[in-house]
Design a protein around this motif. Structure first.
Motif, mmCIF file in Angstrom:
data_model
loop_
_atom_site.group_PDB
_atom_site.id
_atom_site.type_symbol
_atom_site.label_atom_id
_atom_site.label_comp_id
_atom_site.label_asym_id
_atom_site.label_seq_id
_atom_site.Cartn_x
_atom_site.Cartn_y
_atom_site.Cartn_z
ATOM 1 N N GLY A 148 0.826 -1.191 0.000
ATOM 2 C CA GLY A 148 0.000 0.000 0.000
ATOM 3 C C GLY A 148 0.871 1.255 0.000
ATOM 4 N N PRO A 149 0.391 2.361 -0.519
ATOM 5 C CA PRO A 149 1.242 3.558 -0.656
ATOM 6 C C PRO A 149 1.764 4.100 0.664
ATOM 7 C CG PRO A 149 -1.071 4.057 -1.148
ATOM 8 C CD PRO A 149 -0.953 2.577 -1.092
ATOM 9 N N ARG A 150 0.949 4.091 1.701
ATOM 10 C CA ARG A 150 1.410 4.601 2.993
ATOM 11 C C ARG A 150 2.453 3.672 3.602
ATOM 12 N NH1 ARG A 150 -3.909 5.314 2.282
ATOM 13 N NH2 ARG A 150 -4.833 7.384 2.591
ATOM 14 N N VAL A 151 2.239 2.375 3.465
ATOM 15 C CA VAL A 151 3.190 1.398 3.997
ATOM 16 C C VAL A 151 4.525 1.497 3.273
ATOM 17 C CG1 VAL A 151 3.691 -1.081 4.144
ATOM 18 C CG2 VAL A 151 1.467 -0.212 4.877
ATOM 19 N N ARG A 152 4.497 1.583 1.946
ATOM 20 C CA ARG A 152 5.754 1.651 1.191
ATOM 21 C C ARG A 152 6.522 2.937 1.510
ATOM 22 N NH1 ARG A 152 7.112 -2.269 1.634
ATOM 23 N NH2 ARG A 152 8.927 -1.760 0.375
ATOM 24 N N GLU A 153 5.816 4.023 1.644
ATOM 25 C CA GLU A 153 6.477 5.285 1.980
ATOM 26 C C GLU A 153 7.139 5.201 3.354
ATOM 27 O OE1 GLU A 153 5.437 10.079 2.432
ATOM 28 O OE2 GLU A 153 3.863 8.644 1.895
ATOM 29 N N LEU A 154 6.444 4.587 4.308
ATOM 30 C CA LEU A 154 6.995 4.465 5.654
ATOM 31 C C LEU A 154 8.197 3.529 5.666
ATOM 32 C CD1 LEU A 154 6.826 5.079 8.671
ATOM 33 C CD2 LEU A 154 5.136 3.226 8.880
ATOM 34 N N ALA A 155 8.117 2.405 4.961
ATOM 35 C CA ALA A 155 9.239 1.468 4.916
ATOM 36 C C ALA A 155 10.476 2.118 4.304
ATOM 37 C CB ALA A 155 8.852 0.220 4.126
ATOM 38 N N GLU A 156 10.278 2.899 3.266
ATOM 39 C CA GLU A 156 11.411 3.585 2.641
ATOM 40 C C GLU A 156 12.030 4.581 3.599
ATOM 41 O OE1 GLU A 156 14.260 4.948 0.064
ATOM 42 O OE2 GLU A 156 13.020 3.151 -0.118
ATOM 43 N N VAL A 223 8.544 -2.632 17.969
ATOM 44 C CA VAL A 223 7.097 -2.596 18.200
ATOM 45 C C VAL A 223 6.540 -1.219 17.847
ATOM 46 C CG1 VAL A 223 5.300 -2.756 19.955
ATOM 47 C CG2 VAL A 223 7.177 -4.415 19.945
ATOM 48 N N GLU A 224 7.286 -0.172 18.162
ATOM 49 C CA GLU A 224 6.830 1.186 17.832
ATOM 50 C C GLU A 224 6.692 1.351 16.332
ATOM 51 O OE1 GLU A 224 6.928 5.171 16.455
ATOM 52 O OE2 GLU A 224 8.712 3.898 16.322
ATOM 53 N N HIS A 225 7.663 0.849 15.575
ATOM 54 C CA HIS A 225 7.538 0.877 14.117
ATOM 55 C C HIS A 225 6.310 0.078 13.680
ATOM 56 C CE1 HIS A 225 12.117 1.694 13.253
ATOM 57 N NE2 HIS A 225 11.508 2.712 13.836
ATOM 58 N N GLY A 226 6.105 -1.072 14.316
ATOM 59 C CA GLY A 226 4.972 -1.906 13.967
ATOM 60 C C GLY A 226 3.647 -1.191 14.127
ATOM 61 N N LYS A 227 3.522 -0.390 15.166
ATOM 62 C CA LYS A 227 2.289 0.388 15.348
ATOM 63 C C LYS A 227 2.078 1.355 14.200
ATOM 64 C CE LYS A 227 -0.150 3.385 18.613
ATOM 65 N NZ LYS A 227 -0.116 4.042 19.943
ATOM 66 N N ARG A 228 3.161 1.959 13.729
ATOM 67 C CA ARG A 228 3.056 2.903 12.606
ATOM 68 C C ARG A 228 2.657 2.174 11.322
ATOM 69 N NH1 ARG A 228 8.436 6.494 12.748
ATOM 70 N NH2 ARG A 228 7.345 7.560 11.024
ATOM 71 N N PHE A 229 3.237 0.980 11.101
ATOM 72 C CA PHE A 229 2.843 0.203 9.934
ATOM 73 C C PHE A 229 1.388 -0.249 10.037
ATOM 74 C CE2 PHE A 229 7.482 -0.406 9.307
ATOM 75 C CZ PHE A 229 7.542 -0.005 7.980
ATOM 76 N N PHE A 230 0.957 -0.582 11.229
ATOM 77 C CA PHE A 230 -0.423 -0.980 11.460
ATOM 78 C C PHE A 230 -1.386 0.130 11.039
ATOM 79 C CE2 PHE A 230 -3.938 -0.841 14.636
ATOM 80 C CZ PHE A 230 -4.606 -1.993 14.271
ATOM 81 N N GLU A 231 -1.165 1.330 11.520
ATOM 82 C CA GLU A 231 -2.054 2.441 11.189
ATOM 83 C C GLU A 231 -1.996 2.760 9.700
ATOM 84 O OE1 GLU A 231 -4.303 3.724 12.978
ATOM 85 O OE2 GLU A 231 -3.751 2.934 14.952
ATOM 86 N N ALA A 232 -0.785 2.724 9.121
ATOM 87 C CA ALA A 232 -0.656 3.009 7.694
ATOM 88 C C ALA A 232 -1.400 1.972 6.866
ATOM 89 C CB ALA A 232 0.822 3.041 7.306
ATOM 90 N N SER A 233 -1.266 0.708 7.238
ATOM 91 C CA SER A 233 -1.911 -0.343 6.463
ATOM 92 C C SER A 233 -3.423 -0.331 6.627
ATOM 93 C CB SER A 233 -1.356 -1.709 6.859
ATOM 94 O OG SER A 233 -1.879 -2.705 6.009
ATOM 95 N N VAL A 234 -3.909 -0.070 7.812
ATOM 96 C CA VAL A 234 -5.363 0.031 8.008
ATOM 97 C C VAL A 234 -5.946 1.094 7.085
ATOM 98 C CG1 VAL A 234 -7.161 0.727 9.642
ATOM 99 C CG2 VAL A 234 -5.401 -0.906 10.348
ATOM 100 N N ASP A 235 -5.277 2.226 6.971
ATOM 101 C CA ASP A 235 -5.766 3.284 6.073
ATOM 102 C C ASP A 235 -5.668 2.858 4.610
ATOM 103 O OD1 ASP A 235 -6.333 4.929 8.213
ATOM 104 O OD2 ASP A 235 -4.488 6.100 8.059
ATOM 105 N N ASP A 236 -4.536 2.247 4.235
ATOM 106 C CA ASP A 236 -4.376 1.767 2.853
ATOM 107 C C ASP A 236 -5.457 0.759 2.497
ATOM 108 O OD1 ASP A 236 -2.075 3.243 2.227
ATOM 109 O OD2 ASP A 236 -0.702 1.603 2.735
ATOM 110 N N VAL A 237 -5.680 -0.203 3.380
ATOM 111 C CA VAL A 237 -6.618 -1.290 3.091
ATOM 112 C C VAL A 237 -8.052 -0.779 3.051
ATOM 113 C CG1 VAL A 237 -7.584 -3.449 3.987
ATOM 114 C CG2 VAL A 237 -5.103 -3.098 3.927
ATOM 115 N N TRP A 238 -8.414 0.093 3.968
ATOM 116 C CA TRP A 238 -9.770 0.630 3.954
ATOM 117 C C TRP A 238 -10.027 1.405 2.666
ATOM 118 C CZ3 TRP A 238 -14.471 0.140 4.706
ATOM 119 C CH2 TRP A 238 -15.373 1.207 4.759
ATOM 120 N N GLU A 239 -9.046 2.167 2.221
ATOM 121 C CA GLU A 239 -9.183 2.902 0.976
ATOM 122 C C GLU A 239 -9.376 1.934 -0.198
ATOM 123 O OE1 GLU A 239 -5.774 5.277 -1.044
ATOM 124 O OE2 GLU A 239 -6.782 6.683 0.310
ATOM 125 N N ALA A 240 -8.579 0.872 -0.232
ATOM 126 C CA ALA A 240 -8.704 -0.114 -1.305
ATOM 127 C C ALA A 240 -10.037 -0.851 -1.241
ATOM 128 C CB ALA A 240 -7.548 -1.114 -1.232
#
Length: 248
Positions: A148-156, A223-240
């Motif tokens: 998802g776009p938010r997840v990829r941006e955060l990972a980069e 774990v802190e990074h994981g929380k950020r990926f969680f929120e980013a992915s929830v938004d990406d997936v809901w949009e999709a």
């Protein structure tokens, strides 16, 4: 909003107002020195449950087994054959369609599933077309939480080239957020794993990638990074999901 926690009457009532469902799908396979064998199922399941709770979408039980033959040289990996996974997906979709679900949204956590899922969808559509199936319309899609776009941006931003392509820092982080009791601190050697193709058999894969990682340094995960990926992915997936189901 979990199917296995509902009664049949509650599912029937849901179908009176909504005909979409999210099906998490992943794999049971090695994820390097500090990654959980269940990572690829834990990640989409965790995101799907949150999307379901926030937005009132029913979530099916997770398909925990997938296409993992190239990881079979590592203990704990369980793999299906392509033909087996296609059969499982066909039966799953046909069961849901019989009840009136028209939009089946597979939330995937494993890149190795993608080709076989596409083949399964082709088989399902072909069967309906050849039999001139009547009744419910049917729409199928795959959404990969990890691209998802938010997840990829955060990972980069967090990991750059150290993200890699298997046993990635992002998926390890998200699985740790979901299961913080399972966090494992392991020194990586080399720090960034070798890169290359997974198009090979299990023994060759282990020769190419001795500790199971592909181009990654998952010691960067937290774990802190994981929380950020969680929120980013929830938004990406809901949009999709909104785009797919027409709920925009």
């Amino acid at each position: 909003m979990r199917l296995q926690h509902a009664t049949w009457q509650e599912v029937e009532a849901y179908l009176a107002r909504e005909t979409g469902i999210i099906v998490p799908i992943g794999s049971t396979e090695q994820h390097g020195p500090n990654g959980l064998v269940g990572t690829d199922a834990i990640c989409p399941e965790t995101v799907a449950w949150e999307v379901g709770e926030r937005h009132g979408v029913l979530v099916a039980p997770t398909q925990n087994l997938g296409m993992a033959q190239h990881h079979l040289a590592f203990p704990g990996t369980i793999s299906l054959r392509p033909s087996t996974l296609i059969a499982v997906l066909r039966d799953t979709v046909q069961s849901l369609s019989r009840h009136g679900f028209t939009h089946v949204f597979f939330l995937n956590g494993h890149g190795g599933n993608i080709a076989t899922m596409s083949a399964a969808f082709a088989e399902i559509y072909a069967e309906r077309s050849l039999q001139q199936a009547q009744g419910n319309e049917l729409h199928l899609t795959t959404c990969n939480w990890f691209i998802g776009p938010r997840v990829r941006e955060l990972a980069e931003a967090l990991y750059g080239d150290a993200e890699g392509t298997h046993a990635t820092a992002s998926e390890v982080a998200l699985s740790w957020f979901a299961r913080p009791e399972a966090v494992k601190q392991v020194e990586m050697s080399p720090r960034i794993a070798p890169r290359g193709s997974a198009q090979c058999d299990a023994d060759e894969f282990r020769r190419r990638f001795p500790d199971g990682r592909m181009g990654s340094d998952p010691s960067l995960a937290s774990v802190e990074h994981g929380k950020r990926f969680f929120e980013a992915s929830v938004d990406d997936v809901w949009e999709a999901y909104q785009t797919f189901s027409g709920r925009e």
